[in-house]
Scaffold this motif. Sequence first.
Motif, PDB file in Angstrom:
ATOM      1  N   UNK A 176       0.843  -1.196   0.000  1.00 53.83           N
ATOM      2  CA  UNK A 176       0.000   0.000   0.000  1.00 53.83           C
ATOM      3  C   UNK A 176       0.879   1.247   0.000  1.00 53.83           C
ATOM      4  N   UNK A 177       0.414   2.264  -0.746  1.00 52.10           N
ATOM      5  CA  UNK A 177       1.109   3.549  -0.811  1.00 52.10           C
ATOM      6  C   UNK A 177       0.090   4.692  -0.783  1.00 52.10           C
ATOM      7  N   UNK A 178      -0.868   4.607   0.130  1.00 52.36           N
ATOM      8  CA  UNK A 178      -1.917   5.620   0.244  1.00 52.36           C
ATOM      9  C   UNK A 178      -1.820   6.303   1.598  1.00 52.36           C
ATOM     10  N   UNK A 179      -2.564   7.398   1.771  1.00 49.02           N
ATOM     11  CA  UNK A 179      -2.621   8.057   3.071  1.00 49.02           C
ATOM     12  C   UNK A 179      -4.030   8.569   3.332  1.00 49.02           C
ATOM     13  N   UNK A 180      -4.223   9.152   4.500  1.00 49.92           N
ATOM     14  CA  UNK A 180      -5.570   9.569   4.906  1.00 49.92           C
ATOM     15  C   UNK A 180      -6.194  10.562   3.933  1.00 49.92           C
ATOM     16  N   UNK A 181      -5.374  11.428   3.336  1.00 50.65           N
ATOM     17  CA  UNK A 181      -5.910  12.448   2.428  1.00 50.65           C
ATOM     18  C   UNK A 181      -6.316  11.855   1.074  1.00 50.65           C
ATOM     19  N   UNK A 182      -5.617  10.816   0.636  1.00 55.37           N
ATOM     20  CA  UNK A 182      -5.866  10.294  -0.711  1.00 55.37           C
ATOM     21  C   UNK A 182      -6.852   9.135  -0.752  1.00 55.37           C
ATOM     22  N   UNK A 183      -7.143   8.544   0.404  1.00 54.80           N
ATOM     23  CA  UNK A 183      -8.064   7.410   0.418  1.00 54.80           C
ATOM     24  C   UNK A 183      -9.512   7.903   0.360  1.00 54.80           C
ATOM     25  N   UNK A 184     -10.213   7.475  -0.671  1.00 50.90           N
ATOM     26  CA  UNK A 184     -11.631   7.807  -0.799  1.00 50.90           C
ATOM     27  C   UNK A 184     -12.499   6.793  -0.057  1.00 50.90           C
ATOM     28  N   UNK A 185     -12.085   5.538  -0.164  1.00 49.60           N
ATOM     29  CA  UNK A 185     -12.834   4.479   0.517  1.00 49.60           C
ATOM     30  C   UNK A 185     -11.880   3.348   0.881  1.00 49.60           C
ATOM     31  N   UNK A 186     -12.065   2.814   2.073  1.00 46.39           N
ATOM     32  CA  UNK A 186     -11.259   1.690   2.543  1.00 46.39           C
ATOM     33  C   UNK A 186     -12.195   0.652   3.137  1.00 46.39           C
ATOM     34  N   UNK A 187     -12.032  -0.580   2.681  1.00 43.34           N
ATOM     35  CA  UNK A 187     -12.885  -1.652   3.182  1.00 43.34           C
ATOM     36  C   UNK A 187     -12.008  -2.771   3.734  1.00 43.34           C
ATOM     37  N   UNK A 188     -12.295  -3.178   4.965  1.00 47.08           N
ATOM     38  CA  UNK A 188     -11.614  -4.319   5.594  1.00 47.08           C
ATOM     39  C   UNK A 188     -12.671  -5.366   5.898  1.00 47.08           C
ATOM     40  N   UNK A 189     -12.556  -6.515   5.237  1.00 49.16           N
ATOM     41  CA  UNK A 189     -13.536  -7.591   5.401  1.00 49.16           C
ATOM     42  C   UNK A 189     -12.864  -8.793   6.057  1.00 49.16           C
ATOM     43  N   UNK A 190     -13.454  -9.265   7.170  1.00 55.11           N
ATOM     44  CA  UNK A 190     -12.980 -10.475   7.828  1.00 55.11           C
ATOM     45  C   UNK A 190     -13.965 -11.592   7.502  1.00 55.11           C
ATOM     46  N   UNK A 191     -13.489 -12.606   6.794  1.00 55.83           N
ATOM     47  CA  UNK A 191     -14.406 -13.663   6.356  1.00 55.83           C
ATOM     48  C   UNK A 191     -14.970 -14.455   7.528  1.00 55.83           C
ATOM     49  N   UNK A 192     -14.248 -14.480   8.649  1.00 52.81           N
ATOM     50  CA  UNK A 192     -14.738 -15.210   9.809  1.00 52.81           C
ATOM     51  C   UNK A 192     -15.289 -14.320  10.901  1.00 52.81           C
ATOM     52  N   UNK A 193     -15.353 -13.004  10.645  1.00 53.60           N
ATOM     53  CA  UNK A 193     -15.807 -12.054  11.671  1.00 53.60           C
ATOM     54  C   UNK A 193     -16.498 -10.865  11.008  1.00 53.60           C
ATOM     55  N   UNK A 194     -17.670 -11.080  10.440  1.00 55.51           N
ATOM     56  CA  UNK A 194     -18.349  -9.980   9.751  1.00 55.51           C
ATOM     57  C   UNK A 194     -18.665  -8.800  10.659  1.00 55.51           C
ATOM     58  N   UNK A 195     -18.837  -9.028  11.955  1.00 53.99           N
ATOM     59  CA  UNK A 195     -19.145  -7.929  12.865  1.00 53.99           C
ATOM     60  C   UNK A 195     -17.947  -6.996  13.049  1.00 53.99           C
ATOM     61  N   UNK A 196     -16.754  -7.509  12.843  1.00 56.23           N
ATOM     62  CA  UNK A 196     -15.566  -6.674  12.968  1.00 56.23           C
ATOM     63  C   UNK A 196     -15.192  -5.966  11.683  1.00 56.23           C
ATOM     64  N   UNK A 197     -15.826  -6.357  10.561  1.00 58.80           N
ATOM     65  CA  UNK A 197     -15.535  -5.738   9.268  1.00 58.80           C
ATOM     66  C   UNK A 197     -16.050  -4.312   9.231  1.00 58.80           C
ATOM     67  N   UNK A 198     -15.462  -3.481   8.378  1.00 60.52           N
ATOM     68  CA  UNK A 198     -15.901  -2.087   8.298  1.00 60.52           C
ATOM     69  C   UNK A 198     -15.498  -1.465   6.969  1.00 60.52           C
ATOM     70  N   UNK A 199     -16.159  -0.353   6.666  1.00 64.25           N
ATOM     71  CA  UNK A 199     -15.835   0.457   5.489  1.00 64.25           C
ATOM     72  C   UNK A 199     -15.691   1.902   5.936  1.00 64.25           C
ATOM     73  N   UNK A 200     -14.576   2.512   5.568  1.00 67.60           N
ATOM     74  CA  UNK A 200     -14.336   3.927   5.851  1.00 67.60           C
ATOM     75  C   UNK A 200     -14.509   4.705   4.551  1.00 67.60           C
ATOM     76  N   UNK A 201     -15.319   5.760   4.591  1.00 64.00           N
ATOM     77  CA  UNK A 201     -15.455   6.631   3.425  1.00 64.00           C
ATOM     78  C   UNK A 201     -15.096   8.057   3.827  1.00 64.00           C
ATOM     79  N   UNK A 202     -14.554   8.795   2.846  1.00 66.04           N
ATOM     80  CA  UNK A 202     -14.156  10.180   3.094  1.00 66.04           C
ATOM     81  C   UNK A 202     -14.960  11.112   2.195  1.00 66.04           C
ATOM     82  N   UNK A 203     -15.415  12.201   2.773  1.00 67.98           N
ATOM     83  CA  UNK A 203     -16.120  13.227   2.017  1.00 67.98           C
ATOM     84  C   UNK A 203     -15.751  14.584   2.592  1.00 67.98           C
ATOM     85  N   UNK A 204     -15.085  15.398   1.759  1.00 68.60           N
ATOM     86  CA  UNK A 204     -14.665  16.741   2.181  1.00 68.60           C
ATOM     87  C   UNK A 204     -13.840  16.723   3.474  1.00 68.60           C
TER      88      UNK A 204
END
Length: 310
Positions: A176-204
Motif C-alpha cells: 500500500x502507498x496511500x494516506x488519509x488524504x488520498x483514500x476515498x474508501x477503505x474496506x476491511x472484510x474479515x471472512x470469519x468475523x463480519x461484525x468486525x468488518x468495516x468500510x471507511x469513506x471520506x467526504x470533504x
Amino acid sequence: MLLVLLLVLVGAAAYFFTNKGSEKSTLNTSETAFTVTDTAAVTKIFISAKSGASNTLTRQENGRWLLNDKYEARQDKINNLLETMHRMEVKRPADKASRNLAIRDFATMGKKVEVFQHGKLSKVFYVGQSTDNDLGTYFIMEGSENPYVLHIPGFNGFINTRFDIVEDNWRSVPVFRSNAQSIQELKVEYTGDPQGSFTVTQSNGKYTVSGLKETDQENVKAYLDNYNFINGVFFVPNPQNRISDSLALRKPVAIITVKDTNPEKSREIKLFPKDIDNFLALNEKKKEIMQVQTFVFNRLLIRKDGLGKK
C-alpha cells in the motif's frame, strides 16, 4: 667507485623498505580502480550476465531508486551494493595457479558492471567467482588482462552475490502507498468475523465508518496513515500463475480494498495465513503474491469498534 656502489645499495634498500608490505603500491592503478569513492555521485548501475539477464538501477530525483525503469527498487539492497563498491579493496593479484581459471569463469559466469556518476559512465568491471577459501572475489577491469582478488576489510565472505542479476531480488515489495488524504474508501472484510468488518469513506475531509454512530476523526486519520508505506518481504515465485490461481480458489482470512484518488494506488489485497509470523498477500489483479509480516499487518487488521468514540 666504492662510494658510488654504496650509494646505489643504500638507494635500493630504501626503495625496498619503503615498498615492503605495500602490495597495492606496485599495482597498476588503471587496472585496480574498482572502488567507488563517491557513492553519492552514482546515478546509475547496470549489471548484466552472459545469460542475457540484466538489471538497471537508476537514482531518481527524490533519492529513491528505480529498477529497470518500471519497479521501485529495494533501498536496503541498493545501500548494500553502494557500501560494497565503496569499501571493497584489492587484496592481491590473482596468482598464476588461479589466473587462467578466473579468466575462464569471467567468460562464462562473470557479471559486467557499469557504474555511472553524474550521468556519465565512470568505470566498467567484471565480477567473477569467489576464491577457494571464500574470503575474496575475482574482479577484472574492462580492457585489462589481469584479474585481482577483492575483499571488504573486516568481512569474512565473498561479495559477488551483491551484484545480483535476479530482477525479483531487487524489487521493492509495495503493498500500500496511500494516506488519509488520498483514500476515498477503505474496506476491511474479515471472512470469519463480519461484525468486525468495516468500510471507511471520506467526504470533504470527514470520515464515516459503516455501522458506527460516532466516528473518532483523529483516530480514523491516524489509522489510515498506516497505509502510507506498507511493504511486503518478497515476491513469491508464481510460474504460469499457478499459485495465484490456486489461492484465488481459497477463502482468505481478510480482504483489504483501497480506493485511492490516484487509481494506480488503488488495490485489493487478500490475506492467507502462512505461519505465525507471515501472511501470503494476493493481488489478484496483477497475479502477484507477496509474503508479508504479521506484525506489520496487525496495524491494519483492527476491528470496527476501534475507530469509534470511546
